[in-house]
Design an enzyme around this catalytic site. Structure first.
Site, short mmCIF file in Angstrom:
data_model
loop_
_atom_site.label_atom_id
_atom_site.label_comp_id
_atom_site.label_asym_id
_atom_site.label_seq_id
_atom_site.Cartn_x
_atom_site.Cartn_y
_atom_site.Cartn_z
N ARG A 85 19.44 27.55 14.60
CA ARG A 85 18.34 28.17 13.86
C ARG A 85 18.27 29.70 13.98
O ARG A 85 17.25 30.28 14.39
CB ARG A 85 17.00 27.52 14.22
CG ARG A 85 17.04 26.00 14.14
CD ARG A 85 15.70 25.36 14.07
NE ARG A 85 15.15 25.36 12.72
CZ ARG A 85 14.07 24.69 12.35
NH1 ARG A 85 13.41 23.97 13.22
NH2 ARG A 85 13.64 24.73 11.11
N ASP A 90 15.88 16.88 5.54
CA ASP A 90 14.65 16.39 6.18
C ASP A 90 14.42 14.90 5.94
O ASP A 90 13.54 14.30 6.57
CB ASP A 90 13.44 17.20 5.70
CG ASP A 90 13.55 18.66 6.11
OD1 ASP A 90 14.35 18.98 6.99
OD2 ASP A 90 12.83 19.49 5.52
N LYS A 93 4.15 20.08 3.50
CA LYS A 93 4.13 20.85 4.76
C LYS A 93 4.87 22.18 4.62
O LYS A 93 4.33 23.23 4.94
CB LYS A 93 4.79 20.02 5.87
CG LYS A 93 5.21 20.80 7.10
CD LYS A 93 5.99 19.94 8.06
CE LYS A 93 6.72 20.70 9.12
NZ LYS A 93 8.02 21.25 8.72
N ASN A 94 6.11 22.11 4.13
CA ASN A 94 6.92 23.33 4.16
C ASN A 94 6.51 24.35 3.10
O ASN A 94 6.93 25.51 3.17
CB ASN A 94 8.40 22.98 4.09
CG ASN A 94 8.88 22.40 5.42
OD1 ASN A 94 8.20 22.52 6.44
ND2 ASN A 94 10.05 21.74 5.40
N CYS A 148 11.59 22.40 15.57
CA CYS A 148 12.34 21.22 16.01
C CYS A 148 13.71 21.60 16.58
O CYS A 148 14.39 22.48 16.05
CB CYS A 148 12.56 20.27 14.82
SG CYS A 148 11.12 19.31 14.41
N ARG A 166 2.95 16.87 13.79
CA ARG A 166 3.18 18.21 13.25
C ARG A 166 3.39 18.19 11.74
O ARG A 166 3.15 19.18 11.06
CB ARG A 166 4.44 18.83 13.90
CG ARG A 166 4.21 19.33 15.31
CD ARG A 166 5.42 20.13 15.78
NE ARG A 166 6.01 20.83 14.67
CZ ARG A 166 7.30 20.82 14.34
NH1 ARG A 166 8.16 20.17 15.07
NH2 ARG A 166 7.73 21.48 13.30
N1 EPU Z 1 20.65 29.97 8.68
C1 EPU Z 1 21.39 31.02 9.13
N2 EPU Z 1 20.78 32.24 9.21
C2 EPU Z 1 19.48 32.44 8.87
C3 EPU Z 1 18.73 31.35 8.41
C4 EPU Z 1 19.35 30.12 8.32
O1 EPU Z 1 22.56 30.89 9.44
O2 EPU Z 1 18.99 33.58 8.98
C5 EPU Z 1 21.30 28.64 8.54
C6 EPU Z 1 20.65 27.61 9.47
O3 EPU Z 1 21.25 27.63 10.75
C7 EPU Z 1 20.90 26.31 8.71
C8 EPU Z 1 20.85 26.74 7.24
O4 EPU Z 1 21.04 28.16 7.24
O5 EPU Z 1 22.19 25.85 8.99
C9 EPU Z 1 19.56 26.42 6.51
O6 EPU Z 1 18.45 26.91 7.24
P1 EPU Z 1 17.08 27.31 6.56
O7 EPU Z 1 16.83 28.75 6.82
O8 EPU Z 1 17.09 26.83 5.15
O9 EPU Z 1 16.04 26.46 7.39
P2 EPU Z 1 14.60 26.87 7.86
O10 EPU Z 1 13.98 27.78 6.88
O11 EPU Z 1 14.60 27.28 9.29
C10 EPU Z 1 13.38 25.00 6.54
C11 EPU Z 1 12.46 23.87 6.86
C12 EPU Z 1 13.23 22.77 7.57
C13 EPU Z 1 14.37 22.31 6.69
C14 EPU Z 1 15.25 23.50 6.28
C15 EPU Z 1 16.33 23.11 5.29
C16 EPU Z 1 10.37 25.03 7.17
C17 EPU Z 1 9.31 25.51 8.10
N3 EPU Z 1 11.39 24.39 7.72
O12 EPU Z 1 13.87 25.48 7.78
O13 EPU Z 1 12.30 21.72 7.73
O14 EPU Z 1 15.16 21.38 7.39
O15 EPU Z 1 14.42 24.52 5.69
O16 EPU Z 1 15.78 22.58 4.14
O17 EPU Z 1 10.27 25.21 5.97
C18 EPU Z 1 11.37 19.80 8.70
O18 EPU Z 1 10.44 19.90 7.88
O19 EPU Z 1 11.55 18.79 9.41
C19 EPU Z 1 12.31 20.92 8.83
C20 EPU Z 1 13.10 21.07 9.87
#
Ligand code: EPU
Length: 420
Positions: free
Chosen positions: A122, A305, A22-23, A117, A397
């Site tokens: 975020r 995850d 998915k991701n 989610c 999803r």
């Molecule tokens: N963070 C910041 N600033 C940013 C971006 C992130 O402070 O600009 C922090 C977040 O608050 C969090 C950490 O950094 O504490 C990691 O966030 P990350 O950016 O890695 O998460 P994401 O890209 O929003 C993706 C996956 C998530 C998964 C996370 C961590 C997708 C679409 N989503 O989210 O997947 O939990 O990486 O591996 O790729 C899921 O599949 O259930 C899911 C939530």
């Protein structure tokens, strides 16, 4: 709204085919719009609602999208609209990848702030920091991210936090920039590497994905390509957990065992058996499993995850387990639902203290988010009696065909539509 009805207590046996990640898919689809010539043919696309949603969004920008079972053809040569503002954009997280992709190709984008989610704050400050470092002007206005640049110029960017989304988004933005961009303190998740490989198949020059430093040397143009998405590490992890939790034996096919090592190691620590065999892993368990401590970490650490379904398994393990969630501050919403089924869990700050109980008992519970939903399905599979999982649009999803995959392993699970 549909619900899943599960009669628990059956050990699961057999094999299950894991779908595309998915991701990775939700980043590769937006990345495909970088092609200004040719078409992208992408295989191993998971049949999930987040993918359907992104396909609709990409179509709304003027691309042609043709879906055929697990593959999709995207022609983005006709893309004319850089304003992504539909309900679908607001609904899902990965729509933020359109910002990096549109900025890269058209030097401008207007994208509604993403949803996703409810697992924590975020923020997207690291994405914005990267775009600005490349020379873009970024404003957030009326819930929209508006980016513009005269040109993008390669530079060095050190991320303050390890972020999957920021790493991929800034990588997308840098592919057509002038000169070389160096990204440090990047995410190393398998899907980050998959997106880099996809970009390189389109003609990009991305090196180092999977390490702490990624170097992107800008190229003049990206073209369509043929690509196959990697298998889903998290879906695989969920079936591995279900095998151990139901005291069954499942061969999980079409996986990259290396991506599963942190999960395999924890299952083995609990007393389950895990065998790797080429592109499959077999997980089995019998007798009592023992509680373990888990701390979520960026890859190659234990994936956040998988934390929620793994917590379900720990509910029936012997002794105390401490589960520390270091990535998302609100990723314990499944705990109250598990308690309805007899689990003994206390959450303090970012740690859930789980005391193993003899059994869980069926109840009506909610999928409060995607992986919480997976946690409730695993709970239903092991519980005595009947469990009804509500709000399963969250599960749809991210898990393709979940009830049929479990049914084929011997589970008594069915989807019931509202009004039936
Ligand atoms: N963070 C910041 N600033 C940013 C971006 C992130 O402070 O600009 C922090 C977040 O608050 C969090 C950490 O950094 O504490 C990691 O966030 P990350 O950016 O890695 O998460 P994401 O890209 O929003 C993706 C996956 C998530 C998964 C996370 C961590 C997708 C679409 N989503 O989210 O997947 O939990 O990486 O591996 O790729 C899921 O599949 O259930 C899911 C939530």
């Amino acid at each position: 709204m549909d619900k899943l009805v599960i009669k628990g207590g059956k050990p699961l046996f057999g094999s299950v085919e894991i779908s595309g990640a998915k991701n990775a898919a939700v980043a590769i689809l937006p990345a495909s719009i970088l092609a200004s010539s040719g078409v992208c043919n992408i295989d191993n696309i998971p049949n999930i609602e987040d993918v359907n949603c992104l396909e609709r969004i990409i179509e709304s920008l003027g691309c042609t999208v043709v879906r055929n079972s697990n593959s999709v053809m995207i022609d983005s040569t006709t893309l004319h609209n850089t304003d992504a503002n539909t309900e679908d954009v607001r609904k899902m997280r990965a729509s933020y990848y359109l910002i990096g992709a549109l900025l890269s190709r058209f030097k401008k984008a207007r994208v509604e702030l993403p949803g996703g989610c409810p697992i924590g704050v975020r923020p997207i400050d690291q994405h914005i920091k990267g775009f600005e470092a490349l020379g873009a002007r970024v404003v957030i206005n009326h819930g929209c991210v508006i980016v513009e640049a005269d040109k993008l110029i390669g530079t060095n960017i050190f991320f303050d936090v390890v972020s999957v989304g920021a790493t991929i988004n800034v990588m997308l933005a840098a592919t057509l920039a002038e000169g070389t961009t160096t990204l440090e303190n990047v995410a190393k998740e398998p899907h980050v590497v998959d997106v880099a490989n996809f970009l390189n198949s389109m003609g990009a020059n991305v090196k180092g994905a999977g390490t702490d430093i990624i170097r992107i040397t800008g190229v003049k143009e990206l073209k369509g390509c043929t690509y196959s998405v990697i298998p889903d590490q998290i879906e695989a992890g969920t079936f591995m957990i279900a095998a151990a939790a139901t005291k069954g034996k499942i061969t999980i096919e079409n996986v990259i065992p290396k991506h599963l090592e942190s999960i395999s190691a924890k299952l083995e620590e609990m007393g389950a058996e895990v065998t790797e065999n080429g592109d499959s892993v077999t997980v089995s368990a019998s007798g009592v499993l023992k509680g373990v401590n888990v701390k979520t970490q960026p890859y190659p650490g234990f994936p956040t995850d998988v934390q929620q379904p793994f917590s379900t398994l720990l509910c029936i393990a012997k002794g105390r387990s401490n589960v520390t969630e270091s990535i998302w501050e609100s990723r314990f919403k499944h705990v109250d639902e598990l308690k309805k089924m007899g689990a003994s869990i206390r959450v303090e700050d970012r740690t859930a203290m789980i005391d193993g109980v003899e059994k869980l008992t069926g109840a009506v519970v909610r999928a409060t988010d995607l992986r919480a939903g997976a946690a409730m399905v695993v709970a239903g599979l092991i519980a005595e009696g009947t469990t009804e999982v509500l709000d399963i649009e969250h599960i749809d999803r991210g898990y393709p065909n979940i009830e049929n995959k479990f049914k084929n392993l011997g589970a008594d699970i069915c989807r019931v539509s509202s009004g039936v």
